[in-house]
Design an enzyme around this catalytic site. Structure first.
Site, PDB file in Angstrom:
ATOM      1  N   ASP A 120      -4.916  -6.657   6.634  1.00 11.48           N
ATOM      2  CA  ASP A 120      -3.541  -6.172   6.817  1.00 11.48           C
ATOM      3  C   ASP A 120      -2.636  -6.983   5.896  1.00 11.48           C
ATOM      4  O   ASP A 120      -2.409  -8.169   6.118  1.00 11.48           O
ATOM      5  CB  ASP A 120      -3.136  -6.361   8.283  1.00 11.48           C
ATOM      6  CG  ASP A 120      -1.769  -5.767   8.601  1.00 11.48           C
ATOM      7  OD1 ASP A 120      -1.082  -5.327   7.658  1.00 11.48           O
ATOM      8  OD2 ASP A 120      -1.380  -5.771   9.782  1.00 11.48           O
ATOM      9  N   ASP A 158      -1.242  -0.431   3.091  1.00 11.65           N
ATOM     10  CA  ASP A 158      -1.381  -1.890   3.188  1.00 11.65           C
ATOM     11  C   ASP A 158      -2.454  -2.327   4.177  1.00 11.65           C
ATOM     12  O   ASP A 158      -2.482  -3.477   4.608  1.00 11.65           O
ATOM     13  CB  ASP A 158      -0.039  -2.533   3.563  1.00 11.65           C
ATOM     14  CG  ASP A 158       0.492  -2.071   4.905  1.00 11.65           C
ATOM     15  OD1 ASP A 158      -0.081  -1.117   5.486  1.00 11.65           O
ATOM     16  OD2 ASP A 158       1.478  -2.658   5.381  1.00 11.65           O
ATOM     17  N   GLU A 159      -3.391  -1.426   4.524  1.00 10.33           N
ATOM     18  CA  GLU A 159      -4.455  -1.776   5.466  1.00 10.33           C
ATOM     19  C   GLU A 159      -5.801  -1.256   4.965  1.00 10.33           C
ATOM     20  O   GLU A 159      -5.897  -0.117   4.496  1.00 10.33           O
ATOM     21  CB  GLU A 159      -4.163  -1.202   6.858  1.00 10.33           C
ATOM     22  CG  GLU A 159      -2.935  -1.813   7.515  1.00 10.33           C
ATOM     23  CD  GLU A 159      -2.715  -1.286   8.917  1.00 10.33           C
ATOM     24  OE1 GLU A 159      -2.156  -2.021   9.731  1.00 10.33           O
ATOM     25  OE2 GLU A 159      -3.099  -0.122   9.200  1.00 10.33           O
TER      26      GLU A 159
END
Length: 399
Positions: free
Chosen positions: A10, A105-106
């Site tokens: 993350d 973003d993961e």
């Protein structure tokens, strides 16, 4: 020790950290990313320096100035963030088994063999952190969670920010999440939380100890049982979501908010949504348009249609709904959303005994649209368009 199956990366303050990477003058300073360049607009991301002053996603720009007088605002550059997402994915995939890019973003990594052991998983996580900093950007930090399934790994990744590294499993549950609220857990919406409260499940410990069969009743779905079993450490995979539509929405930059200009952005959104739908082999049986006005008014309409993937037909529906909106609403447009819903696979579409439509086959306008898609993909830009539209990538794309 329970085998670890998932490692979840993350990225921390991703949009803001990318901007700090690109502009060294922003490093170590409070930065917020905006979607709308007005005082009433909201922050869509904030650096950890800004978060220390209470600035978070959704904070109004004027409120952010009050909370953090020295804050620096930057407009969102979505295509730039996508490029960094791709670079991070490539780096992870070189040293681990990147299974899914879950969002911009993961990233979800599969663990197995020796990496299913906790110590080896921790070593892999540290290597990923170093690789991202050294090969993508020194300002890019991430929190990594490790668990026996994607849910626990994702929750673990949120326990320590920024730059954290934590794990969850039956050996440290539920104590390790006892301080979290129910709606801190991914997948627990306000509605599900209220149902849990009604069932006298008030905290994460209560939820962990819940009989999974009872959870199915609370959720009114098998997903409740799956969620609790995953929370308890079973290797429950994230179910692929069933496609129910294709949509595009856009918060408009100020220069595109006058209705005659906003309309052209909406045409572009319809073209994009229809192209994606054809690419995946679907047809839409419903078309919807919704508009948010600058003066806080909202208008929306949807209509049932014969299953289609023809861009020209969908644009004609858009034109009709736009005219209806203009008859009923005045003022500039803040945002537009178009949605192609109630989709079915093209191969499942029935033919028309009295028209030129064979079962499971595109008609002539749809076949032509597919040819246009191929031309545009080959040349990397929209060299063939359906009339006049206005591209509006990102929030406010600036290079």
């Amino acid at each position: 020790m329970t085998p670890m199956r998932t490692l979840y990366v993350d990225m921390n303050g991703f949009f803001a950290s990318v901007e700090q990477q690109m502009d060294p003058r922003l490093r170590g300073k409070p930065v917020a990313i905006t979607a709308v360049e007005t005082e009433s607009g909201a922050c869509v991301a904030a650096s950890y320096e800004a978060k220390a002053f209470g600035v978070t996603t959704g904070t109004r720009i004027y409120e952010a100035r009050q909370l953090c007088p020295g804050i620096i605002f930057r407009p969102s550059r979505h295509r730039l963030y996508v490029r960094f997402n791709q670079r991070i994915a490539a780096v992870i995939d070189e040293i681990a088994e990147l299974k899914y890019v879950r969002s911009i973003d993961e990233f979800q990594v599969a663990l197995g063999g020796t990496t299913s052991e906790l110590d080896a998983a921790f070593d892999l996580a540290r290597r990923i952190k170093v690789a991202i900093r050294e090969r993508v950007g020194s300002e890019l930090r991430c929190s990594i969670g490790i668990g026996p399934n994607p849910l626990l790994a994702k929750i673990a990744g949120k326990l320590e920010k920024p730059d954290g590294l934590q794990w969850l499993g039956p050996e440290n549950m539920p104590k390790a999440i006892a301080d979290l609220q129910l709606n801190d857990l991914p997948g627990i919406s306000r509605g599900i939380r209220n149902r849990l409260w009604d069932a006298r499940i008030y905290n994460t410990t209560d939820l962990y100890r819940l009989d999974p069969r009872h959870a199915r009743m609370i959720w009114n779905s098998v997903e409740g049982e799956r969620f609790v079993r995953a929370l308890q450490g079973m290797d429950i995979k994230i179910q692929p979501t069933e496609r129910n539509g294709y949509g595009n929405s856009k918060v408009l930059a100020p220069q595109h908010r006058p209705p005659h200009k906003a309309k052209l952005v909406g045409r572009w959104l319809v073209e994009k949504a229809a192209e994606r739908m054809r690419r995946d082999g679907f047809c839409a049986r419903q078309f919807s348009l919704s508009v948010q006005l600058v003066e806080r008014g909202r208008w929306g309409r949807g209509q049932k249609i014969t299953a289609t993937q023809d861009t020209r037909f969908l644009l004609s529906l858009y034109e009709g709904l736009w005219r209806e909106m203009r008859r009923r609403c005045n003022g500039d447009v803040m945002s537009i959303n178009v949605h192609l819903g109630d989709v079915i696979l093209l191969i499942q579409r029935n033919g028309d005994l009295f028209g030129p439509l064979s079962p499971g086959m595109p008609n002539r306008p749809e076949a032509l649209a597919t040819v246009i898609d191929h031309i545009n993909r080959r040349f990397g830009e929209r060299v063939v368009r359906y009339g006049i539209h206005q591209d509006h990538p990102g929030f406010f794309e600036r290079e």
